[in-house]
Design a protein around this motif. Structure first.
Motif, PDB file in Angstrom:
ATOM      1  N   TRP A   1      -3.798   2.430  10.800  1.00 27.61           N
ATOM      2  CA  TRP A   1      -3.310   1.040  11.213  1.00 27.61           C
ATOM      3  C   TRP A   1      -3.496   0.551  12.501  1.00 27.61           C
ATOM      4  CZ3 TRP A   1      -1.947  -1.682   6.565  1.00 27.61           C
ATOM      5  CH2 TRP A   1      -1.583  -0.966   5.479  1.00 27.61           C
ATOM      6  N   ALA A   2      -4.177  -0.608  12.706  1.00 25.43           N
ATOM      7  CA  ALA A   2      -4.666  -0.768  14.156  1.00 25.43           C
ATOM      8  C   ALA A   2      -3.424  -1.546  14.775  1.00 25.43           C
ATOM      9  CB  ALA A   2      -5.734  -1.778  14.204  1.00 25.43           C
ATOM     10  N   ASP A   3      -2.420  -2.170  13.909  1.00 26.18           N
ATOM     11  CA  ASP A   3      -1.262  -2.710  14.631  1.00 26.18           C
ATOM     12  C   ASP A   3      -0.217  -2.507  13.384  1.00 26.18           C
ATOM     13  OD1 ASP A   3      -1.674  -5.184  12.918  1.00 26.18           O
ATOM     14  OD2 ASP A   3      -3.245  -5.295  14.181  1.00 26.18           O
ATOM     15  N   SER A   4       1.159  -2.919  13.993  1.00 29.36           N
ATOM     16  CA  SER A   4       2.271  -2.950  12.932  1.00 29.36           C
ATOM     17  C   SER A   4       2.371  -4.223  12.047  1.00 29.36           C
ATOM     18  CB  SER A   4       3.406  -2.654  13.514  1.00 29.36           C
ATOM     19  OG  SER A   4       3.663  -3.388  14.796  1.00 29.36           O
ATOM     20  N   GLU A   5       1.620  -5.192  12.408  1.00 27.71           N
ATOM     21  CA  GLU A   5       1.534  -6.624  11.714  1.00 27.71           C
ATOM     22  C   GLU A   5       1.111  -6.311  10.297  1.00 27.71           C
ATOM     23  OE1 GLU A   5       2.306 -10.815  11.196  1.00 27.71           O
ATOM     24  OE2 GLU A   5       3.296  -9.054  12.575  1.00 27.71           O
ATOM     25  N   ARG A   6       0.023  -5.678  10.403  1.00 30.31           N
ATOM     26  CA  ARG A   6      -0.777  -5.619   9.129  1.00 30.31           C
ATOM     27  C   ARG A   6      -0.013  -4.559   7.975  1.00 30.31           C
ATOM     28  NH1 ARG A   6      -6.915  -5.360  11.382  1.00 30.31           N
ATOM     29  NH2 ARG A   6      -5.783  -5.004  13.430  1.00 30.31           N
ATOM     30  N   LEU A   7       0.637  -3.734   8.562  1.00 25.85           N
ATOM     31  CA  LEU A   7       1.351  -3.032   7.718  1.00 25.85           C
ATOM     32  C   LEU A   7       2.526  -3.834   7.141  1.00 25.85           C
ATOM     33  CD1 LEU A   7       2.196  -0.265   6.315  1.00 25.85           C
ATOM     34  CD2 LEU A   7       3.027   0.558   8.413  1.00 25.85           C
ATOM     35  N   TYR A   8       3.356  -4.447   7.939  1.00 26.39           N
ATOM     36  CA  TYR A   8       4.097  -5.317   7.596  1.00 26.39           C
ATOM     37  C   TYR A   8       3.933  -6.391   6.491  1.00 26.39           C
ATOM     38  CZ  TYR A   8       7.894  -8.886   7.488  1.00 26.39           C
ATOM     39  OH  TYR A   8       8.789  -9.984   7.083  1.00 26.39           O
ATOM     40  N   LEU A   9       2.717  -7.087   6.901  1.00 23.40           N
ATOM     41  CA  LEU A   9       2.262  -8.052   5.945  1.00 23.40           C
ATOM     42  C   LEU A   9       1.990  -7.646   4.364  1.00 23.40           C
ATOM     43  CD1 LEU A   9      -0.155 -10.304   8.230  1.00 23.40           C
ATOM     44  CD2 LEU A   9       2.281 -10.785   7.511  1.00 23.40           C
ATOM     45  N   CYS A  10       1.364  -6.523   4.407  1.00 24.85           N
ATOM     46  CA  CYS A  10       1.315  -5.659   3.191  1.00 24.85           C
ATOM     47  C   CYS A  10       2.359  -5.459   2.389  1.00 24.85           C
ATOM     48  CB  CYS A  10       0.482  -4.503   3.409  1.00 24.85           C
ATOM     49  SG  CYS A  10      -1.205  -4.134   3.889  1.00 24.85           S
ATOM     50  N   GLY A  11       3.598  -5.286   3.068  1.00 22.57           N
ATOM     51  CA  GLY A  11       4.862  -5.445   2.127  1.00 22.57           C
ATOM     52  C   GLY A  11       5.109  -6.656   1.523  1.00 22.57           C
ATOM     53  N   GLU A  12       4.347  -7.747   2.069  1.00 23.53           N
ATOM     54  CA  GLU A  12       4.625  -8.946   1.382  1.00 23.53           C
ATOM     55  C   GLU A  12       3.954  -9.092   0.096  1.00 23.53           C
ATOM     56  OE1 GLU A  12       3.747 -12.260   4.066  1.00 23.53           O
ATOM     57  OE2 GLU A  12       5.653 -11.838   5.063  1.00 23.53           O
ATOM     58  N   PHE A  13       2.929  -8.209  -0.186  1.00 20.21           N
ATOM     59  CA  PHE A  13       2.160  -8.255  -1.168  1.00 20.21           C
ATOM     60  C   PHE A  13       2.001  -6.847  -1.717  1.00 20.21           C
ATOM     61  CE2 PHE A  13       0.449 -11.373   1.798  1.00 20.21           C
ATOM     62  CZ  PHE A  13       0.444 -12.389   1.146  1.00 20.21           C
ATOM     63  N   SER A  14       3.170  -6.262  -2.019  1.00 16.72           N
ATOM     64  CA  SER A  14       3.252  -5.062  -2.540  1.00 16.72           C
ATOM     65  C   SER A  14       3.424  -4.647  -3.773  1.00 16.72           C
ATOM     66  CB  SER A  14       4.294  -4.322  -1.441  1.00 16.72           C
ATOM     67  OG  SER A  14       5.575  -4.826  -1.642  1.00 16.72           O
ATOM     68  N   ASP A  15       3.519  -5.489  -4.631  1.00 18.11           N
ATOM     69  CA  ASP A  15       3.632  -5.272  -6.259  1.00 18.11           C
ATOM     70  C   ASP A  15       2.319  -4.536  -6.739  1.00 18.11           C
ATOM     71  OD1 ASP A  15       6.099  -6.604  -6.642  1.00 18.11           O
ATOM     72  OD2 ASP A  15       5.122  -8.510  -7.054  1.00 18.11           O
ATOM     73  N   TYR A  16       2.582  -3.774  -7.606  1.00 18.46           N
ATOM     74  CA  TYR A  16       1.463  -2.750  -8.434  1.00 18.46           C
ATOM     75  C   TYR A  16       0.794  -3.786  -9.307  1.00 18.46           C
ATOM     76  CZ  TYR A  16      -0.702   1.274 -10.231  1.00 18.46           C
ATOM     77  OH  TYR A  16      -1.734   2.253 -10.744  1.00 18.46           O
ATOM     78  N   THR A  17      -0.092  -4.748  -8.696  1.00 24.08           N
ATOM     79  CA  THR A  17      -1.150  -5.343  -9.325  1.00 24.08           C
ATOM     80  C   THR A  17      -2.506  -5.441  -8.650  1.00 24.08           C
ATOM     81  OG1 THR A  17      -0.619  -7.406  -7.678  1.00 24.08           O
ATOM     82  CG2 THR A  17       0.855  -7.135  -9.879  1.00 24.08           C
ATOM     83  N   VAL A  18      -3.411  -5.622  -9.316  1.00 31.00           N
ATOM     84  CA  VAL A  18      -4.929  -6.002  -8.871  1.00 31.00           C
ATOM     85  C   VAL A  18      -5.072  -6.935  -7.601  1.00 31.00           C
ATOM     86  CG1 VAL A  18      -7.129  -6.203  -9.115  1.00 31.00           C
ATOM     87  CG2 VAL A  18      -5.897  -5.029 -10.892  1.00 31.00           C
ATOM     88  N   LYS A  19      -4.188  -8.126  -7.970  1.00 32.84           N
ATOM     89  CA  LYS A  19      -4.196  -9.056  -6.867  1.00 32.84           C
ATOM     90  C   LYS A  19      -3.599  -8.518  -5.549  1.00 32.84           C
ATOM     91  CE  LYS A  19      -4.875 -13.522  -6.002  1.00 32.84           C
ATOM     92  NZ  LYS A  19      -4.967 -14.578  -6.753  1.00 32.84           N
ATOM     93  N   HIS A  20      -2.376  -7.926  -5.777  1.00 32.49           N
ATOM     94  CA  HIS A  20      -2.002  -7.570  -4.209  1.00 32.49           C
ATOM     95  C   HIS A  20      -2.774  -6.226  -3.504  1.00 32.49           C
ATOM     96  CE1 HIS A  20       2.404  -9.299  -4.590  1.00 32.49           C
ATOM     97  NE2 HIS A  20       1.355 -10.147  -4.575  1.00 32.49           N
TER      98      HIS A  20
END
Length: 243
Positions: free
Chosen positions: A51-70
């Motif tokens: 991860w190049a920065d912690s922002e992108r890891l945090y943002l992934c948490g906003e879209f962290s359901d087990y779905t193809v879309k996320h």
């Protein structure tokens, strides 16, 4: 360790021991406060991914359901040119897809994400340790308009106005400087003004950074609510996190 309560509204009287940060070029007492989640230069490994920065890891948490879309959205976030671009362009486009329950675990998720950066990047650990233990860190969100501005940071309009006036004065008095030289001068001089007004907001980013700084110094772990995170069923890049 000091008693730091995430999610609690705070009022800090501005003084020399309250250091605010906003831009990656903010310098106080010779220390470059590159503390924002979006600041590059502090890559870390987590869950088999760099991860190049912690922002992108945090943002992934906003879209962290087990779905193809996320899963697709997370990959777009990871592939963005920067943390800023991930938030500004990817998250903005998929705002309606954010998990409805994200606010219930976002503070603990942010603490977890920042701690991963601390564990995975020595330069960031050293930066935090350079900041005196008596200093209160505040993310300056005075000019930010989004609704979470006083959740993650604090506002101090009086201090902001004083710094703006000084910036205008410096610009008039040093017209012969290059833009780079002017930016450096303005940055150094405006950050010397830190004893005006009051900081108001929850300041959760500042608190999380202070928690991590204290833990690094003491050789301890942050009080992350892992049970809450486990119950949130967070999936990152196709893998369920077990914490």
């Amino acid at each position: 360790m000091r008693n730091i309560i995430l999610g609690q509204e705070e009022v800090y009287t501005a003084n020399s021991n309250v250091w605010s940060f906003k831009r990656v070029r903010d310098i106080i007492n010779g220390i470059n406060l590159r503390l924002s989640n979006m600041a590059g230069g502090f890559p870390f490994e987590f869950n088999g991914t760099t991860w190049a920065d912690s922002e992108r890891l945090y943002l992934c948490g906003e879209f962290s359901d087990y779905t193809v879309k996320h899963r697709v959205i997370q990959q777009e976030l990871l592939d963005s040119k920067s943390g800023y671009a991930a938030k500004r362009f990817v998250k903005a486009r998929f705002r309606k897809e954010v998990r409805e329950d994200f606010s219930s675990f976002r503070l603990q998720w942010m603490l977890f994400c920042v701690w991963q950066k601390c564990k995975g990047n020595q330069d960031f650990r050293e930066l935090l340790l350079r900041i005196p233990k008596e200093v209160t860190l505040v993310e300056n969100t005075t000019t930010d308009k989004w609704e979470s501005a006083v959740i993650w940071g604090c506002k101090n309009q009086e201090l902001h106005n004083k710094r703006v006036n000084l910036e205008m004065d410096l610009t008039k008095r040093h017209q012969g400087l290059s833009q780079s030289e002017m930016d450096t001068l303005i940055n150094l001089e405006t950050n010397k003004i830190n004893d005006v007004g009051e900081w108001r907001g929850q300041n959760n980013i500042g608190k999380i950074l202070m928690i991590c700084r204290d833990c690094i110094a003491n050789g301890t772990e942050p009080p992350i609510d892992y049970e809450l995170l486990r119950n949130a069923n967070i999936h990152i890049l196709g893998k369920k996190l077990t914490f």
